[in-house]
Scaffold this motif. Structure first.
Motif, mmCIF file in Angstrom:
data_model
loop_
_atom_site.group_PDB
_atom_site.id
_atom_site.type_symbol
_atom_site.label_atom_id
_atom_site.label_comp_id
_atom_site.label_asym_id
_atom_site.label_seq_id
_atom_site.Cartn_x
_atom_site.Cartn_y
_atom_site.Cartn_z
ATOM 1 N N LEU A 64 1.023 4.036 -2.934
ATOM 2 C CA LEU A 64 0.764 5.443 -2.638
ATOM 3 C C LEU A 64 1.926 6.334 -3.078
ATOM 4 C CD1 LEU A 64 -0.956 5.242 0.858
ATOM 5 C CD2 LEU A 64 -1.972 6.058 -1.271
ATOM 6 N N VAL A 93 1.708 6.707 -6.804
ATOM 7 C CA VAL A 93 0.640 7.644 -7.157
ATOM 8 C C VAL A 93 1.112 9.079 -6.934
ATOM 9 C CG1 VAL A 93 -1.636 8.490 -6.467
ATOM 10 C CG2 VAL A 93 -1.274 6.053 -6.805
ATOM 11 N N ALA A 94 1.777 9.316 -5.811
ATOM 12 C CA ALA A 94 2.270 10.668 -5.531
ATOM 13 C C ALA A 94 3.294 11.107 -6.573
ATOM 14 C CB ALA A 94 2.876 10.725 -4.130
ATOM 15 N N LEU A 128 -3.069 4.446 -10.406
ATOM 16 C CA LEU A 128 -4.254 4.491 -9.549
ATOM 17 C C LEU A 128 -5.035 3.184 -9.596
ATOM 18 C CD1 LEU A 128 -5.589 8.116 -10.095
ATOM 19 C CD2 LEU A 128 -4.884 7.098 -7.941
ATOM 20 N N ILE A 165 0.834 -1.198 0.000
ATOM 21 C CA ILE A 165 0.000 0.000 0.000
ATOM 22 C C ILE A 165 0.874 1.255 0.000
ATOM 23 C CG2 ILE A 165 -1.642 1.358 1.358
ATOM 24 C CD1 ILE A 165 -2.897 -1.292 2.245
ATOM 25 N N VAL A 166 1.920 1.258 0.812
ATOM 26 C CA VAL A 166 2.820 2.418 0.871
ATOM 27 C C VAL A 166 3.527 2.614 -0.467
ATOM 28 C CG1 VAL A 166 4.932 3.306 1.945
ATOM 29 C CG2 VAL A 166 3.134 2.328 3.368
ATOM 30 N N LEU A 224 -3.297 0.900 -7.347
ATOM 31 C CA LEU A 224 -3.591 1.255 -5.956
ATOM 32 C C LEU A 224 -4.959 0.729 -5.537
ATOM 33 C CD1 LEU A 224 -2.957 2.824 -3.315
ATOM 34 C CD2 LEU A 224 -4.081 4.786 -4.380
#
Length: 86
Positions: free
Chosen positions: A10, A13-14, A40, A6-7, A43
């Motif tokens: 993320l 995505v950032a 995305l 998940i990290v 994610l």
């Protein structure tokens, strides 16, 4: 192990969103937007929402960038046509 994925998702995505904002050329922005849509979708899949991920993959990484690229192409053609008339 799930927290790590998940990290990582993320962070991807950032990074993709930052690149989409930092890019100035509209055609390159559309391509970076397509990459952002794929990231995305990954994610959403990691967050156990595969239906939302598939929708994002179809709309966010295929349809929206395609429409943007077609719009940029049309605007550039109109601009070239007006320059020729002068």
């Amino acid at each position: 192990m799930a927290d790590v994925s998940i990290v990582v998702a993320l962070l991807l995505v950032a990074a993709a969103a930052t690149m989409a904002v930092a890019t100035r050329d509209p055609v390159r922005q559309a391509l970076v937007l397509a990459v952002l849509g794929v990231v995305l979708a990954v994610l959403f899949t990691v967050l156990q929402a595969p239906d939302v991920g598939l929708s994002q993959l179809a709309v966010g990484s295929a349809l929206t960038p395609l429409l943007l690229m077609l719009a940029v192409r049309k605007v550039r053609r109109r601009g070239q046509g007006k320059e020729r008339e002068r």
